[in-house]
Design a protein around this motif. Structure first.
Motif, PDB file in Angstrom:
ATOM      1  N   GLY A 134       0.825  -1.196   0.000  1.00 33.68           N
ATOM      2  CA  GLY A 134       0.000   0.000   0.000  1.00 33.68           C
ATOM      3  C   GLY A 134       0.861   1.247   0.000  1.00 33.68           C
ATOM      4  N   VAL A 135       1.909   1.213   0.813  1.00 30.11           N
ATOM      5  CA  VAL A 135       2.840   2.337   0.941  1.00 30.11           C
ATOM      6  C   VAL A 135       4.257   1.777   0.961  1.00 30.11           C
ATOM      7  CG1 VAL A 135       3.608   4.277   2.368  1.00 30.11           C
ATOM      8  CG2 VAL A 135       1.198   3.653   2.347  1.00 30.11           C
ATOM      9  N   VAL A 136       5.136   2.404   0.204  1.00 28.31           N
ATOM     10  CA  VAL A 136       6.565   2.097   0.269  1.00 28.31           C
ATOM     11  C   VAL A 136       7.217   3.356   0.816  1.00 28.31           C
ATOM     12  CG1 VAL A 136       8.634   1.451  -1.017  1.00 28.31           C
ATOM     13  CG2 VAL A 136       6.410   0.546  -1.713  1.00 28.31           C
ATOM     14  N   ALA A 137       8.021   3.216   1.859  1.00 25.13           N
ATOM     15  CA  ALA A 137       8.569   4.400   2.533  1.00 25.13           C
ATOM     16  C   ALA A 137      10.090   4.314   2.709  1.00 25.13           C
ATOM     17  CB  ALA A 137       7.884   4.590   3.883  1.00 25.13           C
ATOM     18  N   PRO A 138      10.832   4.435   1.615  1.00 25.32           N
ATOM     19  CA  PRO A 138      12.295   4.399   1.714  1.00 25.32           C
ATOM     20  C   PRO A 138      12.888   5.783   1.965  1.00 25.32           C
ATOM     21  CG  PRO A 138      11.661   4.550  -0.574  1.00 25.32           C
ATOM     22  CD  PRO A 138      10.377   4.498   0.232  1.00 25.32           C
ATOM     23  N   ASN A 139      14.121   5.816   2.446  1.00 21.89           N
ATOM     24  CA  ASN A 139      14.847   7.082   2.398  1.00 21.89           C
ATOM     25  C   ASN A 139      15.431   7.187   0.994  1.00 21.89           C
ATOM     26  OD1 ASN A 139      17.448   5.800   2.285  1.00 21.89           O
ATOM     27  ND2 ASN A 139      17.495   5.670   4.503  1.00 21.89           N
ATOM     28  N   GLU A 140      16.094   8.289   0.694  1.00 28.78           N
ATOM     29  CA  GLU A 140      16.550   8.488  -0.689  1.00 28.78           C
ATOM     30  C   GLU A 140      17.594   7.453  -1.117  1.00 28.78           C
ATOM     31  OE1 GLU A 140      19.593  10.824   1.594  1.00 28.78           O
ATOM     32  OE2 GLU A 140      17.430  10.609   1.777  1.00 28.78           O
TER      33      GLU A 140
ATOM     34  N   VAL B  54       4.106   6.334  -2.314  1.00 31.37           N
ATOM     35  CA  VAL B  54       5.533   6.320  -1.977  1.00 31.37           C
ATOM     36  C   VAL B  54       5.819   7.511  -1.074  1.00 31.37           C
ATOM     37  CG1 VAL B  54       7.893   6.352  -2.866  1.00 31.37           C
ATOM     38  CG2 VAL B  54       6.077   5.239  -4.197  1.00 31.37           C
ATOM     39  N   LEU B  55       6.462   7.245   0.043  1.00 28.95           N
ATOM     40  CA  LEU B  55       6.859   8.281   0.996  1.00 28.95           C
ATOM     41  C   LEU B  55       8.380   8.234   1.116  1.00 28.95           C
ATOM     42  CD1 LEU B  55       6.420  10.408   3.188  1.00 28.95           C
ATOM     43  CD2 LEU B  55       5.950   8.533   4.786  1.00 28.95           C
ATOM     44  N   VAL B  56       9.048   9.228   0.556  1.00 26.56           N
ATOM     45  CA  VAL B  56      10.511   9.270   0.578  1.00 26.56           C
ATOM     46  C   VAL B  56      10.952  10.197   1.702  1.00 26.56           C
ATOM     47  CG1 VAL B  56      12.610   9.754  -0.740  1.00 26.56           C
ATOM     48  CG2 VAL B  56      10.556   8.943  -1.921  1.00 26.56           C
TER      49      VAL B  56
ATOM     50  N   GLU C  11      16.040  16.824   6.343  1.00 27.92           N
ATOM     51  CA  GLU C  11      15.478  17.700   5.314  1.00 27.92           C
ATOM     52  C   GLU C  11      13.996  17.442   5.073  1.00 27.92           C
ATOM     53  OE1 GLU C  11      17.292  20.238   4.061  1.00 27.92           O
ATOM     54  OE2 GLU C  11      18.756  19.507   5.515  1.00 27.92           O
ATOM     55  N   GLY C  12      13.387  16.523   5.825  1.00 26.26           N
ATOM     56  CA  GLY C  12      11.957  16.282   5.695  1.00 26.26           C
ATOM     57  C   GLY C  12      11.612  15.088   4.836  1.00 26.26           C
ATOM     58  N   SER C  13      10.453  15.166   4.177  1.00 22.08           N
ATOM     59  CA  SER C  13       9.958  14.038   3.400  1.00 22.08           C
ATOM     60  C   SER C  13       9.108  14.534   2.229  1.00 22.08           C
ATOM     61  CB  SER C  13       9.126  13.116   4.294  1.00 22.08           C
ATOM     62  OG  SER C  13       8.009  13.823   4.815  1.00 22.08           O
ATOM     63  N   LEU C  14       8.831  13.608   1.324  1.00 25.66           N
ATOM     64  CA  LEU C  14       8.009  13.916   0.156  1.00 25.66           C
ATOM     65  C   LEU C  14       7.136  12.701  -0.131  1.00 25.66           C
ATOM     66  CD1 LEU C  14       7.319  15.899  -2.133  1.00 25.66           C
ATOM     67  CD2 LEU C  14       9.283  15.004  -3.395  1.00 25.66           C
ATOM     68  N   HIS C  15       5.822  12.931  -0.128  1.00 29.46           N
ATOM     69  CA  HIS C  15       4.844  11.870  -0.364  1.00 29.46           C
ATOM     70  C   HIS C  15       4.320  11.955  -1.794  1.00 29.46           C
ATOM     71  CE1 HIS C  15       0.787  10.097  -0.343  1.00 29.46           C
ATOM     72  NE2 HIS C  15       1.303   9.261   0.534  1.00 29.46           N
ATOM     73  N   PHE C  16       4.242  10.807  -2.455  1.00 33.01           N
ATOM     74  CA  PHE C  16       3.715  10.697  -3.807  1.00 33.01           C
ATOM     75  C   PHE C  16       2.444   9.854  -3.728  1.00 33.01           C
ATOM     76  CE2 PHE C  16       8.215  11.373  -3.996  1.00 33.01           C
ATOM     77  CZ  PHE C  16       8.416  12.237  -5.072  1.00 33.01           C
TER      78      PHE C  16
ATOM     79  N   TYR D 228       3.490   8.165  10.925  1.00 38.51           N
ATOM     80  CA  TYR D 228       2.726   8.457   9.701  1.00 38.51           C
ATOM     81  C   TYR D 228       1.639   7.405   9.495  1.00 38.51           C
ATOM     82  CZ  TYR D 228       1.337   8.699   4.868  1.00 38.51           C
ATOM     83  OH  TYR D 228       0.575   8.759   3.736  1.00 38.51           O
ATOM     84  N   VAL D 229       2.011   6.135   9.561  1.00 37.68           N
ATOM     85  CA  VAL D 229       1.051   5.052   9.341  1.00 37.68           C
ATOM     86  C   VAL D 229      -0.071   5.104  10.377  1.00 37.68           C
ATOM     87  CG1 VAL D 229       0.773   2.536   9.393  1.00 37.68           C
ATOM     88  CG2 VAL D 229       2.650   3.562   8.105  1.00 37.68           C
TER      89      VAL D 229
END
Length: 134
Positions: free
Chosen positions: A8-14, A58-60, A65-70, A118-119
């Protein structure tokens, strides 16, 4: 690959995003570049779509520096908002800490804690993406 249809969600760092997609997310200076991150996310979403999962989010995360959700429907198209985010992207920066110097004492587990929070906010409490990222 066998799990791609069920995510459902993939949450990797960069760095993890680069590892799982093979698409470099960092520029020559060693810092993540937004266009490269978007290319890696597109590759991940393409892999999921090919496996029968067109709706993965996708949650990177980017450390301090924070995060970015797609969102599920993100396709990298559209005009950027004032903060540089494209449609169906949600950016969240970092916050000043309450420590004496504003810096973390220890970052061990910080990303795991962020993802878990987050989840819980998103799926247990039913909050929206932006509120869950806070």
């Amino acid at each position: 690959p066998a799990l791609l249809p069920y995510l459902g969600v993939v949450a990797p760092n960069e760095s993890e995003l680069t590892f799982i997609t093979g698409v470099e997310t960092k520029g020559p200076d060693g810092k993540p570049e937004l266009q490269r991150v978007r290319a890696a996310v597109a590759a991940l979403k393409d892999s999921c779509r090919a496996a029968g999962n067109p709706s993965v989010e996708v949650l990177v995360t980017f450390g301090g520096e924070g995060s970015l959700h797609f969102s599920a429907g993100w396709d990298g198209a559209g005009e950027a908002a004032a903060d540089g985010a494209l449609p169906l992207e949600c950016r969240m920066g970092s916050f000043v800490l309450g420590t004496a110097d504003g810096r973390p004492v220890d970052t061990t587990g910080a990303g795991d804690c962020f993802r878990g929070s987050y989840v819980a906010a998103r799926y247990a409490d039913g909050k929206g993406v932006a509120e869950s990222l806070r």
